[in-house]
Each structure stands twice: as C-alpha cells, then as structure tokens.
Scaffold this active site. Structure first.
Site, mmCIF file in Angstrom:
data_model
loop_
_atom_site.group_PDB
_atom_site.id
_atom_site.type_symbol
_atom_site.label_atom_id
_atom_site.label_comp_id
_atom_site.label_asym_id
_atom_site.label_seq_id
_atom_site.Cartn_x
_atom_site.Cartn_y
_atom_site.Cartn_z
ATOM 1 N N TYR A 104 51.157 33.612 38.343
ATOM 2 C CA TYR A 104 51.521 33.402 39.746
ATOM 3 C C TYR A 104 52.199 32.038 39.828
ATOM 4 C CZ TYR A 104 48.493 37.288 41.242
ATOM 5 O OH TYR A 104 47.920 38.525 41.441
ATOM 6 N N PRO B 238 50.870 41.191 49.417
ATOM 7 C CA PRO B 238 50.409 41.607 48.090
ATOM 8 C C PRO B 238 49.966 40.482 47.154
ATOM 9 C CG PRO B 238 52.801 41.705 48.221
ATOM 10 C CD PRO B 238 52.326 41.340 49.594
ATOM 11 N N TYR C 104 39.396 36.746 43.925
ATOM 12 C CA TYR C 104 40.357 37.537 43.154
ATOM 13 C C TYR C 104 39.673 38.738 42.484
ATOM 14 C CZ TYR C 104 44.567 38.510 40.464
ATOM 15 O OH TYR C 104 45.691 39.110 39.946
ATOM 16 N N HIS D 53 41.719 42.229 32.272
ATOM 17 C CA HIS D 53 42.154 40.825 32.268
ATOM 18 C C HIS D 53 41.005 39.925 32.696
ATOM 19 C CE1 HIS D 53 46.824 41.234 32.442
ATOM 20 N NE2 HIS D 53 46.281 42.066 31.570
ATOM 21 N N LYS E 128 45.151 42.912 46.968
ATOM 22 C CA LYS E 128 43.939 43.459 47.603
ATOM 23 C C LYS E 128 44.146 44.813 48.294
ATOM 24 C CE LYS E 128 40.971 40.388 46.515
ATOM 25 N NZ LYS E 128 40.772 40.781 45.142
HETATM 26 C C1 PHB Z 1 51.765 44.274 40.409
HETATM 27 O O1 PHB Z 1 51.573 44.373 39.203
HETATM 28 O O2 PHB Z 1 52.552 45.029 41.006
HETATM 29 C C2 PHB Z 1 51.067 43.218 41.183
HETATM 30 C C3 PHB Z 1 50.106 42.451 40.542
HETATM 31 C C4 PHB Z 1 49.451 41.450 41.232
HETATM 32 C C5 PHB Z 1 49.760 41.213 42.554
HETATM 33 C C6 PHB Z 1 50.712 41.984 43.198
HETATM 34 C C7 PHB Z 1 51.367 42.985 42.509
HETATM 35 O O3 PHB Z 1 49.135 40.214 43.208
#
Ligand code: PHB
Ligand code: APR
Length: 390
Positions: free
Chosen positions: A201, A293, A385, A72, A297
């Site tokens: 997000y 989460p 990120y 990505h 990280k």
């Molecule tokens: C996930 O795909 O489980 C996931 C992806 C990004 C995040 C947290 C969890 O920031």
C-alpha cells in the site's frame, strides 16, 4: 412458484446466503438480473478475513480457496520511498488474511449451487418486491418475456448498490449516510509475477498506489486517478510508468510489466443504510453499505451480514425463534460502522486529497511515521485489517 426465502441478486452475498440456507435445509430461490457470465466478469478486491474463510468452509465451498489462495501474514506500507512491513501475524497473535479473488469466491459458490441442483433464475428482468410489510410478501419478475410470481416468507435484498430492494423502501422509513471521495481507482490485471510476495500500500505525493495479486503469475495493481479520467485514455505503458513513479526504488526496478487483461476505474464511496430490515425484507452486502476498497472490507462485511441473516432464518425455521430476525439490523450495523470507520481512515491516510495542500501531506507523513514506529498504532491497523471479532 413458492419458496421460503426469495433472494434477489446472485453476487457473493446472495450466493453465500443461498448456500448456507441450503446446508440447513431452508428453501431459497435466487433471482439475478444479469447472466452468470456477466456476474463472473466483475473484478473486485481479493483479501478475505478469517471470519470469511471460516464461513466459506461452513458453506462447503472452501476447498479451492485453501488449495489456490495465498495466506498472507503481513503487508507493506510504502511512504517517502521506503517500505515498512506490518506484521499481521505477530501484531494480532497469529492471525492472517487469505488473498483469493472475489471472482473465484463467486465461481466456487455458483458451482456448488449448480451441483446441488438449486434454482437460480439468471436474466430475471424487471424484478419488483411486494407486501414485505405484511405476512405474505412476493416478488414479480420477467423471464424470456413471460411474467412470473414468486411467493415467499422473506425477501433477502442481496442486489448490490444499484438494486431494487433498497429502492423499494418508502423514503421515510430509511436513512442513508454517504460520502463520495474526489478520486477513483484505476485497476489493471496482468499475467505478470507480482512485484512483491505480499501487498504494498503506497502513499506517494503523486497519489495512492496498491500492488496486489491473484496468484504467483497474476498481478492486480491500482492507481489513484482523478474522477474525470477514463480507463480507455490510460494506455498500458502510461499505467506502468505512473505505477513505477509511485513505488520505492527496489520495487520500481523489479516490477515486471505486460499487457493488461482488464483495466477499469472504480469510484470510491462510503455509504450506509439504516435500518437493514423492513418487515419481511432484509438488506445484505452492497445493497446496504459500501466501503472504499482501501482496507478490502467490502466482501468481508457482506459475508458477516450473510452469516447473521442465515442464522436468523435458520433459527426462525428450526427453532421457531424470531430473535435473530429482530436483532439482525442492529447486529450488522454495529460491525459495519467499525468497518466503515477503518476503511474511511485508511483511505484518508493513503490518498492525496485535492485542495489539502502541503500541510495535508505533512500530516499524513507524520501519522504514517507514527503508525510504523509505534507498536500500539501498528496493532490498531493490524487488528482492523485482519478483521474484528464477530
Ligand atoms: C485487490 O487485490 O483487488 C485488492 C486488494 C486489497 C485491497 C483492495 C483490492 O485493499
Ligand atoms: N434484480 C435482480 N438482480 C439484481 C438487481 C435486480 N433489480 N439489481 C442488481 N442485481 C444483482 C446484480 O446484477 C449483482 O449480480 O445483484 C447482484 C449484487 O451483487 P454485488 O454487487 O456483487 O453485491 P454483493 O453480493 O452484496 O457483494 C458484495 O461486492 O462490490 C463488492 O465490495 C463489495 O465485495 C463486496 C461484494
């Protein structure tokens, strides 16, 4: 039984450490409390930094990740019903992340360990660590009702947040820093095509939402929920309805729903242990630190601990140098605190905090607008990120 490094815990940290040591000719045995199937049933985040993918390559377990993982080059930030793309590639001079589930990373590491014929004792009960202050540490455990002793040069505590290693350190020798957030994440996994080809997000007045994925046909979604909620009380329909309400009109329209394969609630926590070395025992991964989460990280920080720890052990055995061992804690913590700061900041920006009121939301909106309008601010987000350099 005797080994050079006794590794406690066969999560991603313990397995990766075992693999890197094996490649360098250092002997290790892993003791794991659960069964292999249980370890593989845990679903966690799935965004790998380049540092982590490089390390998996170095460990010789990157092939399936490169074949099936999704590279990505950006993600979307959604607020006030509008999406804004953070172009990771442009903002960071060509970097990207790999979307590949942690469960798959664990599966690949387990397969490699098995193929190499290395010893992992699953369902090792009542593991206890001894004499790590002295020159001859050892580990006791029970297997099938029999007590066993594993003598070693070093103990690697890769046994997660609830493990025995950190808990065995005398209280006066350790400092713990902790923040528990007043909400959890309700996660849902479904065999439906992801709503978008990249992650979204979302900061909504109803609470945070995240649209993630595992493949072109498997989606992973999350909703911010009160800590008092129970996953069983959320029907699939209620989940999809609430997710729709937190998305923008276009995503709401194209979201494909389906039966959940898994649904669970995880609490959010920031936690760091200092130091991470106690004589001949070293903590790595979730045993030493937890991040919320939001920035994905957790596994990435665990992987860099393991890189530093494997390098330290390899230097010790191959070059007779203790330098890596002596600097382990300090090197890890410098990086961990930066990851903690980013994860805390991103969590604070994206979630609704009970009691913050209207001004809390207005301030978040102003920061989000600044973030997507200012190249400097977007760059700060992007470089954290994709992962800070080692
Ligand atoms: C996930 O795909 O489980 C996931 C992806 C990004 C995040 C947290 C969890 O920031
Ligand atoms: N004895 C033996 N094994 C134990 C013990 C014990 N007393 N206590 C815990 N374990 C095992 C657990 O069963 C688990 O399999 O240690 C393992 C720790 O694995 P994880 O919790 O996955 O921790 P880690 O390997 O450090 O992985 C870090 O996990 O939570 C995510 O975000 C985090 O992605 C990061 C990753």
């Amino acid at each position: 039984m005797r080994t050079q490094v006794a590794i406690i815990g066969a999560g991603p940290s313990g397995l990766l450490l075992g693999q890197l040591l094996y490649k360098a000719g250092v002997d290790a045995v892993i003791l794991e409390r659960q069964s292999g199937d249980y370890v593989l049933s845990r679903i966690r985040a799935g965004v790998l930094e380049q540092v982590t993918t490089d390390l998996l390559d170095e460990a010789g377990v990157g092939a399936r990740m490169h074949a099936e993982g999704l590279a990505h080059t950006g993600f979307d930030m959604l607020f006030q019903e509008t999406r804004h793309r953070i172009d990771l590639h442009t903002l960071t001079g060509g970097k990207q992340v790999m979307v590949y589930g942690q469960t798959e990373v664990t599966r690949d590491l387990m397969a490699a360990r098995q193929a190499a014929g290395l010893t992992t004792v699953y369902e090792a009960r009542n593991v206890s660590v001894h004499d790590f202050d002295g020159a001859q540490p050892y580990v006791l455990y029970e297997k099938d009702g029999q007590q066993h002793r594993l003598d070693c040069d070093f103990i690697a505590g890769c046994d997660g947040f609830h493990g025995v290693c950190r808990a065995s350190v005398p209280a006066g020798a350790i400092t713990e820093f902790e923040k528990v957030y007043p909400f959890g994440w309700l996660g849902l996994l479904a065999d439906t095509p992801p709503v978008h080809h990249e992650l979204i997000y979302a900061n909504s007045r109803r609470g945070f939402a995240l649209c993630s994925q595992r493949s072109a046909t498997r989606s992973r979604y999350y909703l911010q929920v009160p800590l008092t909620d129970k996953a069983e009380a959320w029907s699939d329909d209620a989940f999809w309805q609430e997710l729709r309400l937190r998305l923008d009109p276009e995503a709401r329209e194209i979201l494909v729903t389906g039966p959940s394969l898994e649904k669970s609630i995880a609490p959010l926590r920031s936690f760091v242990t200092e130091p991470m070395r106690f004589g001949r025992m070293f903590l790595a991964g979730d045993a030493a630190h937890i991040v919320p989460p939001t920035g994905a990280k957790g596994l990435n920080l665990a992987a860099t601990d393991v890189k530093y720890l494997s390098t330290a052990f390899i230097e010790f055995y191959l070059e007779r140098s203790s330098a890596g061992i002596d600097h382990y804690s300090q090197r890890c913590l410098q990086r961990i605190w930066k990851g903690e700061r980013f994860s805390w900041w991103f969590t604070s920006l994206m979630h609704q905090f009970p009691g913050e009121g209207a001004i809390g939301y207005k301030l978040q909106e102003a920061e989000l607008a600044y973030l997507v309008q200012s190249q400097a601010a977007s760059t700060v987000l992007a470089e954290n990120y994709v992962g800070l350099p080692l």
